[in-house]
Design a protein around this motif. Sequence first.
Motif, PDB file in Angstrom:
ATOM      1  N   UNK A  11       0.865  -1.177   0.000  1.00 56.71           N
ATOM      2  CA  UNK A  11       0.000   0.000   0.000  1.00 56.71           C
ATOM      3  C   UNK A  11       0.907   1.234   0.000  1.00 56.71           C
ATOM      4  N   UNK A  12       1.337   1.668  -1.191  1.00 51.22           N
ATOM      5  CA  UNK A  12       2.238   2.820  -1.276  1.00 51.22           C
ATOM      6  C   UNK A  12       1.633   4.078  -0.655  1.00 51.22           C
ATOM      7  N   UNK A  13       2.531   4.921  -0.101  1.00 50.70           N
ATOM      8  CA  UNK A  13       2.098   6.163   0.535  1.00 50.70           C
ATOM      9  C   UNK A  13       3.039   7.295   0.145  1.00 50.70           C
ATOM     10  N   UNK A  14       2.481   8.478   0.031  1.00 51.12           N
ATOM     11  CA  UNK A  14       3.266   9.673  -0.201  1.00 51.12           C
ATOM     12  C   UNK A  14       4.041   9.973   1.072  1.00 51.12           C
ATOM     13  N   UNK A  15       5.381  10.062   0.966  1.00 51.50           N
ATOM     14  CA  UNK A  15       6.165  10.346   2.166  1.00 51.50           C
ATOM     15  C   UNK A  15       6.704  11.766   2.189  1.00 51.50           C
ATOM     16  N   UNK A  16       6.846  12.413   1.037  1.00 53.05           N
ATOM     17  CA  UNK A  16       7.265  13.812   1.034  1.00 53.05           C
ATOM     18  C   UNK A  16       7.080  14.437  -0.332  1.00 53.05           C
TER      19      UNK A  16
END
Length: 61
Positions: A11-16
């Motif tokens: 589940x990819x996530x925006x980290x910055x």
Amino acid sequence: MPEHRHGLPTKPKLISEGQPGQYIIDGVKFNMTGKWLLELIDSDIPITYRIEFELDHANSQ
């Protein structure tokens, strides 16, 4: 993966956001070689932005 009718095993996530318009997404793990369709959605209210693009993930051994 449209041909197999499944998505990523993660589940990819925006980290910055390094700079405006440039994003780092963590957790993208392709478990198979072949054609993939990536869909990115920013549901910042009141407007939802959506973009999708295709890529061909080749075996890099």
